[in-house]
Structures are given as structure tokens and as C-alpha cells.
Design an enzyme around this catalytic site. Structure first.
Site, PDB file in Angstrom:
ATOM      1  N   GLY A  78       0.819  -1.217   0.000  1.00 32.52           N
ATOM      2  CA  GLY A  78       0.000   0.000   0.000  1.00 32.52           C
ATOM      3  C   GLY A  78       0.849   1.261   0.000  1.00 32.52           C
ATOM      4  O   GLY A  78       1.970   1.249  -0.478  1.00 32.52           O
ATOM      5  N   ASP A 140      -3.294  -8.212 -14.512  1.00 31.65           N
ATOM      6  CA  ASP A 140      -4.667  -7.743 -14.731  1.00 31.65           C
ATOM      7  C   ASP A 140      -4.804  -6.913 -16.010  1.00 31.65           C
ATOM      8  O   ASP A 140      -5.922  -6.689 -16.486  1.00 31.65           O
ATOM      9  CB  ASP A 140      -5.134  -6.893 -13.543  1.00 31.65           C
TER      10      ASP A 140
END
Ligand code: F6P
Length: 360
Positions: A78, A140
Site C-alpha cells: 500500500g 490484470d
């Protein structure tokens, strides 16, 4: 422009097949241009701790072209800017520490290989004066500004093979088989692997689904004599009026962990159709193993281009695949956004035309 003598390379975010191929290309291209390369371990941790940087010579990258993962390690933590960082040397403001270590290591520039999170962090450091070039990575395939990222082709190939294998049991047992694939915000893997694997239903984050519509598609297949159905669902797909399936809630600076979309679809479809239904989650298997030939060549082209940009002083850019070329695009134009599947994408329209249901 100051002479480029030594550059750093790091990999951040989730691993993807082809990371090692980029590192290899960076090291070889830099070495052949008389530039030394420092490998920084575990993403920007290599510029925080003193024991996470090592010189990479061509002999260190021999044989890694075909290896999955990353020889440098990676972290997916993160937003690191949110808290100060403690090292054996003391506690520091995160960005001050990275800037200081960049100078201490005598680096002229960085190659930052990563997904949206790593590219966003890289852009912050570029704005603070670190000369760097980004290399887009994600299975992705949802980074804007590039038609493809390495890792995607490998993931699609693996998922297609898995769907092929699911056909066996689906046909033999007259079942519905549901395959959950990765794809947090975008359905590229589900769409491409679904079409390549001959799926009957493909559920993607871009199109909220109605399982009654899916059940009706399966019943229609039954009426035509097809006693099995294959459903491919992206982890980020959600029912109309519902939310995505989450296994771990988001924390400060860290997105939630997705999971459960396949299980939920399977349970409801069994109820709606009365047909025996099973599901599998392909999960991290899609990120593992050797990169395909396409991903090896794309990764090598990205690595070579990144070094070329650095040698030409073109910083703050991301290398991007714009067939037939690899081109630089400004990092500021790609961060904070996701490239989703357009609803008029030809593969999506073709899938609809051949009878694939998207549950809408
Ligand atoms: O971004 C790639 C991706 O594979 C997503 O599809 C998925 O949601 C996520 O990474 C999983 O990350 P982690 O390895 O942290 O579980």
C-alpha cells in the site's frame, strides 16, 4: 545532463511473470552502454535499508529470462508515505530517507517496475526530483497508456488451460463449472481466457450481472442439448445492486483483498438451475510459472526501452506498448486510473455475438 554512470532497478507490487526478463534486459542494456546497475530488493525498501542493495552484473542475470517471480523480491504494502519508517539507523520520514539513500548509493536514475501502486509512488519520487522511468507490470492488464503489460499473456494462457481442463469434468458429470480468475477492477483476464477457453458465461467487473439471466442462459443451453456449462468470473465482478466479494477489508493505504465471487456464483447457480455446480479459484497460480514467449519479448523490450530513455534523459515516463512500437508516456497521465474493458471492445462484442452471456 549529468553523465549516467549507475542506475538502480526495483520491482514493486504483486509479482508477474516477466519481471526477471525486464531486470535482465535492464542489466544487459545498461552494462553494454557502460552503466552499472544496482538491484534494490523488496521494492523501495532497497532505498530505505542499508542491506538491500547489490550490484547486478550480466553474469547475475544469466538464466533468469524464463523464471517467474523476481530475483529482487517485492512488497505489496500500500501507500508507504503514510507513516515514518524505522531502520537500524533511526526513524525517518519515508521520502526523505529514500532521497538520501538514492544519493548515498551514487545513483543517477531508477528503473521502477510495478503496477499502479508502484508507478504512483514512483511518480511522487519523480516530482521530488528523482530521475526515473517506470515499467508497467500487472497480470490484470489494467494500467492505462499501454495496450498490454507483461504477465497478462501468461495469466491468460494459464487460465485458458485451466478452463480447458474444467470442460472435462463439466462434460462428464453434466455440471456447471465456475472458474474464478483474477481481475480486481478489470475483466481482461476473464474475457480473454473465457473466450479462448470457450466459456458460456463471462462475468467481469465492468458489467454488473444478474444470476437469473445467467441461469436462463444455462437452461437455454440445456434445451439445446448441452448438459454442461462453463462460467468464468473475475474476482472483481459484482451482482447488479450488490458489491464485490471481499475476504479482507481495506486498511489505511491498502486496498481490500478480493475473493469469493466464484463460490457465491456457484452456490446461487446451483439453486437457480438445480444443476450440480462446482467452482475453482485459480488465484495466484495465474501469477506463477514461466512467462510466455510474448511476455518475455515484451518484458525485454520494456527493459531495453527504459534504459534508452534514461540514457536520453527522458525521465518521469513509463514505457508503453503501442504496437508496433514501445513508446514513452508521461507517468502523470497513467497513475490513479485503471484501464477497464470498454463495453464496445471488439472481443466483448464478438463474444456476445457468438452467444456468450455476460449476465446482463
Ligand atoms: O493486481 C494483480 C492481482 O493479481 C489482483 O488481480 C489481485 O486482486 C491481487 O493482485 C492479489 O494480490 P495479493 O498477492 O496481495 O493477494
Amino acid at each position: 545532463m549529468p553523465k549516467i554512470e549507475k542506475i538502480g532497478v526495483l520491482t514493486g507490487g504483486g509479482d508477474a511473470p516477466g519481471l526477471n526478463a525486464v531486470i535482465r534486459a535492464v542489466v544487459k542494456a545498461a552494462h553494454n552502454a557502460g552503466v552499472a546497475v544496482i538491484g534494490l530488493e523488496d521494492s523501495f525498501d532497497g532505498l530505505v535499508y542499508t542491506d538491500k542493495a547489490r550490484e547486478l552484473r550480466p553474469s547475475d542475470v544469466t538464466g533468469i529470462l524464463r523464471r517467474g517471480g523476481t530475483i529482487l523480491g517485492t512488497v505489496n504494502r500500500g501507500n508507504p508515505f503514510l507513516a515514518p519508517i524505522t531502520t537500524p539507523e533511526g526513524t525517518f520520514d519515508y521520502s526523505d530517507r529514500v532521497l538520501e539513500m538514492f544519493q548515498r548509493l551514487g545513483l543517477s536514475a531508477l528503473v521502477c517496475i510495478g503496477g499502479d501502486g508502484t508507478l504512483a509512488i514512483s511518480y511522487e519520487f519523480y516530482k521530488k526530483g528523482v530521475p526515473l522511468v517506470g515499467v508497467p507490470k500487472t497480470i490484470d492488464n489494467d494500467i492505462v497508456g499501454t495496450t498490454s503489460c507483461f504477465g497478462f499473456d501468461t495469466a491468460v494462457s494459464f487460465a485458458t488451460d485451466a478452463i480447458d481442463r474444467l470442460h472435462t469434468t463439466a462434460e462428464a458429470h453434466h455440471r456447471i463449472m465456475v472458474a474464478e480468475v483474477m481481475g480486481r477492477y478489470a475483466g481482461w483476464i476473464a474475457l480473454h481466457a473465457g473466450v479462448a477457453g470457450g466459456a458460456d458465461v463471462i462475468l467481469i467487473p465492468e458489467i454488473a450481472y444478474d444470476l437469473e439471466k445467467v441461469a436462463e442462459c444455462i437452461r437455454a443451453r440445456e434445451r439445446l442439448g448441452a448438459r454442461f456449462s462453463i462460467v468464468v468470473v473475475a474476482e472483481g465482478a459484482r451482482p447488479k445492486g450488490g458489491t464485490v466479494s471481499v475476504v479482507e477489508a481495506a486498511t489505511e493505504g491498502q486496498v481490500e483483498r478480493l475473493g469469493g465471487a466464484g463460490a457465491a456464483c456457484a452456490a446461487h447457480l446451483e439453486t437457480l438451475t438445480g444443476k450440480e455446480t462446482r467452482y475453482v479459484v485459480l488465484g495466484h497460480l495465474q501469477r506463477g510459472g514461466a512467462p510466455t514467449a510474448f511476455d518475455r519479448t515484451l518484458a525485454t523490450r520494456f527493459g531495453g526501452k527504459a534504459v534508452e530513455l534514461i540514457l536520453n534523459g527522458q525521465f518521469g515516463k513509463m514505457v508503453a506498448n503501442h504496437p508496433p512500437d514501445i513508446v514513452p508516456v508521461p507517468l502523470g497521465e497513467v497513475t490513479g486510473k485503471f484501464k477497464t474493458v470498454p463495453l464496445d471492445y471488439d472481443l466483448l462484442l464478438t463474444a456476445r455475438a457468438i452467444g456468450v452471456s455476460f449476465g446482463d
